[in-house]
Design a protein around this motif. Structure first.
Motif, PDB file in Angstrom:
ATOM      1  N   ILE A 338      76.919  62.521  54.671  1.00 36.88           N
ATOM      2  CA  ILE A 338      75.662  62.321  55.379  1.00 36.88           C
ATOM      3  C   ILE A 338      74.589  62.013  54.344  1.00 36.88           C
ATOM      4  O   ILE A 338      74.352  62.804  53.432  1.00 36.88           O
ATOM      5  N   GLU A 384      71.639  66.297  60.286  1.00 34.87           N
ATOM      6  CA  GLU A 384      72.838  65.772  60.931  1.00 34.87           C
ATOM      7  C   GLU A 384      72.736  64.265  61.058  1.00 34.87           C
ATOM      8  O   GLU A 384      71.652  63.668  60.911  1.00 34.87           O
ATOM      9  N   ASP A 387      69.809  61.992  62.786  1.00 29.74           N
ATOM     10  CA  ASP A 387      68.473  62.584  62.669  1.00 29.74           C
ATOM     11  C   ASP A 387      67.557  61.597  61.962  1.00 29.74           C
ATOM     12  O   ASP A 387      67.969  60.919  61.004  1.00 29.74           O
TER      13      ASP A 387
END
Length: 408
Positions: A338, A384, A387
């Motif tokens: 991420i 996450e 987002d």
């Protein structure tokens, strides 16, 4: 006429209401725009990135040796200056020898006096021991005389009365003499003082240590370089009093030089001794390929970080102690990481955070960061996928601030 005037009045009132209504809408709209901050945002996404760690630190000398004096002495001469290259054993500073010699003589005199006193005490103790032995012998002899006198008295008979009486008188006189000798010996023993030589021996050993310390002080009146290197500090001048526990000079060895970096808990878990590392140094337009020589096994409680070191050759002495340095460690690739733009990250007290978009406002979100590649950085915790985080305009934001997202 009255109807005409009424119609004109009605139109006038309508216009006033219309313009007032439009003005209120404009004011409300303008106020809303002023309260909302214009920002740019980007979404967190999953990506495969090249795993690398960036460590920040500085260059320090491989060896750094301070010079001290053991006794307060006046500086007579300073032979070198800061920046001078010196060889091991080369004379740096000369201190006053007169006071140092006086201190040596005083210490030696104290030892001689204590040795004399100790020998006298030992002689007195030997005399006391001899007196004790003599006293014990006299006690035994007196006991024998007493036994003889008692036996003579018991064996007196009328047939040899004269002989027995003479023997008894002789034994009694001998007993009296032994008692007198014993009394005199006891008196002599009482006149000999008991001396604890152990205490004197401790004092003598302390005095001998003072002599050794004073001799070291005399030897240290000529301070020489303990290593081959460069004078980094010279803290005294001619006529100044050099004092113990305050360095007179500091010698450093800059070849090799140590690159020392700080690493957090995540970074240190990825690093091992022997890993390849590319080091760049501020002020030098060059990258130094190297390898990690030291990975600290414990955290520094003062900085709350771990220490990582690499050793660099520095034959031309271009690298100076204190230069800022950056190390890049290649750790391979990370799948499905991420990532967010590095421009979205802010720091406070060395802790990273971002502003995450929530409808028309923002939430301050703490994040734990991982590896960086280009303008993207891995987020381990706090964000996450999908987002949205603020990139441009983040510095003006506070928790719960209203925002307007810039349209591209």
């Amino acid at each position: 006429m009255i109807k005409y005037i009424f119609n004109r009045f009605t139109v006038f009132v309508f216009l006033i209401v219309f313009f007032v209504g439009c003005g209120t809408d404009d004011i409300t709209s303008d106020s809303t725009e002023r309260q909302s901050l214009l920002v740019s945002v980007e979404q967190a996404e999953q990506s495969t990135i090249r795993q690398s760690l960036e460590l920040n630190g500085q260059m320090i000398p491989k060896d750094q040796v301070p010079l001290f004096t053991v006794t307060p002495l006046e500086v007579k001469n300073v032979h070198k200056s800061v920046g001078d290259t010196v060889k091991k054993g080369e004379l740096l500073v000369t201190l006053d020898t007169e006071l140092a010699r006086e201190q040596v003589n005083q210490a030696k005199n104290a030892v001689a006096e204590l040795e004399k006193t100790l020998e006298q005490a030992r002689e007195l103790n030997r005399t006391a021991q001899n007196e004790i032995k003599q006293l014990q012998t006299l006690q035994q002899e007196m006991q024998q005389s007493l036994n003889t006198t008692r036996s003579t008295l018991e064996n007196l008979d009328e047939e040899n009365a004269d002989v027995a009486l003479l023997e008894f008188i002789r034994s009694s006189l001998e007993l009296s003499l032994k008692q007198a000798e014993l009394s005199q010996a006891a008196g002599n023993l009482q006149q000999i003082p008991a001396i604890n030589t152990m205490e004197l021996e401790i004092q003598l050993e302390t005095a001998k240590q003072n002599v050794r310390q004073a001799e070291k002080g005399l030897q240290a009146t000529e301070l020489t370089a303990p290593i081959t290197g460069i004078i980094a500090q010279m803290e005294v001048t001619v006529g100044q009093m050099a004092v113990p526990n305050s360095p007179i000079a500091v010698i450093v060895n800059l070849d090799p030089v140590i690159a020392m970096f700080s690493a957090n808990s995540f970074q240190i878990s990825k690093l091992q001794q022997g890993m390849d590392v590319d080091i760049t140094i501020n002020g030098l337009n060059e990258t130094f390929p190297n390898s990690i020589t030291t990975v600290s096994p414990v955290i520094n409680p003062q900085t709350n970080t771990f220490t990582v070191e690499a050793e660099l050759e520095n034959p031309d002495l271009l690298i100076k102690g204190g230069m800022r340095a950056t190390a890049m460690v290649d750790l391979g690739t990370i799948d499905e990481a991420i990532v967010i733009p590095i421009d979205s990250v802010l720091y406070e007290d060395n802790k990273a955070y971002v502003y995450k978009v929530a409808d028309t406002s923002v939430v301050r979100q703490s994040v734990e960061l991982g590896s960086r590649e280009g303008n993207l950085i891995e987020v381990l915790e706090g964000i996450e996928v999908n987002d949205s985080v603020v990139t441009t305009g983040k510095e003006r934001l506070t928790e719960g601030a209203q925002i307007t997202i810039r349209s591209e």
